[in-house]
Design a protein around this motif. Structure first.
Motif, PDB file in Angstrom:
ATOM      1  N   UNK A   1       0.817  -1.294  -0.292  1.00 31.97           N
ATOM      2  CA  UNK A   1       0.004  -0.208   0.189  1.00 31.97           C
ATOM      3  C   UNK A   1       0.844   0.826   0.008  1.00 31.97           C
ATOM      4  N   UNK A   2       1.806   1.167   0.290  1.00 30.94           N
ATOM      5  CA  UNK A   2       3.178   2.176   0.486  1.00 30.94           C
ATOM      6  C   UNK A   2       3.678   2.373  -0.337  1.00 30.94           C
ATOM      7  N   UNK A   3       4.169   1.113  -1.260  1.00 35.00           N
ATOM      8  CA  UNK A   3       4.421   1.549  -2.610  1.00 35.00           C
ATOM      9  C   UNK A   3       3.491   2.734  -3.507  1.00 35.00           C
ATOM     10  N   UNK A   4       2.365   2.213  -3.320  1.00 33.37           N
ATOM     11  CA  UNK A   4       0.357   2.204  -4.390  1.00 33.37           C
ATOM     12  C   UNK A   4       0.079   3.438  -3.883  1.00 33.37           C
ATOM     13  N   UNK A   5       1.372   4.451  -2.827  1.00 28.63           N
ATOM     14  CA  UNK A   5       0.828   5.591  -3.324  1.00 28.63           C
ATOM     15  C   UNK A   5      -0.725   5.435  -1.631  1.00 28.63           C
ATOM     16  N   UNK A   6      -1.119   4.514  -1.184  1.00 31.27           N
ATOM     17  CA  UNK A   6      -2.472   4.187   0.037  1.00 31.27           C
ATOM     18  C   UNK A   6      -1.931   4.816   0.849  1.00 31.27           C
ATOM     19  N   UNK A   7      -0.955   4.253   1.838  1.00 32.48           N
ATOM     20  CA  UNK A   7      -0.567   4.286   2.449  1.00 32.48           C
ATOM     21  C   UNK A   7       0.664   5.596   2.780  1.00 32.48           C
ATOM     22  N   UNK A   8       0.408   7.090   3.562  1.00 36.83           N
ATOM     23  CA  UNK A   8       1.774   7.695   2.684  1.00 36.83           C
ATOM     24  C   UNK A   8       3.606   7.654   3.625  1.00 36.83           C
ATOM     25  N   UNK A   9       4.172   7.965   2.429  1.00 40.02           N
ATOM     26  CA  UNK A   9       5.116   6.938   3.019  1.00 40.02           C
ATOM     27  C   UNK A   9       6.209   7.371   4.263  1.00 40.02           C
ATOM     28  N   UNK A  10       5.534   8.800   4.240  1.00 39.81           N
ATOM     29  CA  UNK A  10       6.390  10.004   5.573  1.00 39.81           C
ATOM     30  C   UNK A  10       5.769   8.760   6.824  1.00 39.81           C
TER      31      UNK A  10
END
Length: 292
Positions: A265-274
């Motif tokens: 989900x992080x890679x797909x931008x669904x969970x914010x990387x920060x």
């Protein structure tokens, strides 16, 4: 008579009773004997000893729905986490620690970003992008321009709210504005308490309306994660909940494991990387602490 402790200093407790004012009370000796300490935020039964001088005695402490250790306060309905849009720029790791602390205590958090009068649109857009996806209510204010103060007052209505956040973000200015319309029924509280040596670092509940209190909490400046287990940390990031049970491994901590739904989900931008990077930072801190 029932009221709420709004301040405690040197064995005296100041109890706000709606429509009556503030009574200066001592706690009965039985609390000491039972190892119970009244806390700011406690709902209590008091016996009035002197109506003219507004003096009383605490007879009973009603059951607490929650309590924090640092600062030592009880019965918080929500936390208002205040950061500035800029000057100072938000320290995301500290902000996420505040949110983790509140999640661990099951205290709902509202995020307030102040100083919109000097912030620019990209700063505001970034904050919205990171925190709206987590599900936290957001409000953008300017204490200087008195922007959104009415909306903020509505959020606080009928609740006991702890105000948290670092110095320099305008917490005091916001608190002063929220109190400005209130005719404080203090029963001489300022005269009784004065500005003596005891007053500087104590938590205090301020009345902002009927049954509405805000707590200026000096203990909320920097945060350690305390005795939290590293395995519990993932439950304090609400945006991870949607991926629970979708990782390859049961009990996945979303750190090193392959086929992890949260990392995907992080890679797909669904969970914010920060947010995810702050999660990893806190996870490693807890891991190191257990090691030593």
């Amino acid at each position: 008579m029932q009221g709420k402790i709004v301040k405690g200093i040197a064995g005296f407790y100041y109890v706000h009773v709606v429509e009556s004012g503030v009574y200066e009370c001592k706690a009965k000796g039985i609390f000491r004997k039972d190892g119970i300490r009244p806390l700011v935020g406690d709902n209590v039964e008091i016996e009035v000893l002197d109506e003219k001088d507004m003096e009383g005695s605490i007879r009973d402490i009603l059951p607490r729905k929650n309590e924090l250790v640092r600062p030592a306060v009880a019965n918080i309905d929500q936390a208002l986490v205040v950061f500035a849009v800029t000057k100072p720029k938000p320290h995301f790791n500290l902000l996420d620690r505040f949110l983790v602390m509140m999640e661990s205590k099951e205290i709902p958090a509202v995020l307030c970003f102040n100083k919109t009068d000097i912030g620019n649109d990209p700063d505001i857009a970034e904050l919205k992008e990171i925190y709206e996806s987590c599900g936290y209510p957001l409000i953008f204010t300017s204490a200087k321009e008195e922007e959104n103060i009415g909306a903020l007052r509505e959020i606080l209505k009928g609740k006991t709210t702890a105000v948290a956040g670092p110095s320099g973000v305008g917490k005091s200015s916001l608190i002063n504005l929220l109190q400005s319309d209130v005719k404080m029924e203090t029963g001489g509280i300022s005269r009784k308490i004065g500005r003596g040596k005891h007053t500087t670092r104590h938590s205090e509940l301020l009345v902002t309306g009927e049954d509405s209190y805000i707590m200026d909490t000096p203990g909320f400046s920097s945060l350690y994660l305390g005795d939290m287990e590293k395995e519990s940390l993932k439950y304090c990031f609400p945006e991870f909940n949607a991926y629970e049970g979708r990782c390859r491994f049961h009990g996945c901590d979303h750190v090193h494991e392959p086929d992890c739904a949260v990392k995907q989900a992080v890679e797909e931008g669904k969970v914010h990387r920060k947010r995810y990077e702050d999660y990893l930072s806190m996870y490693r801190e807890l891991q190191e602490r257990k090691r030593y």
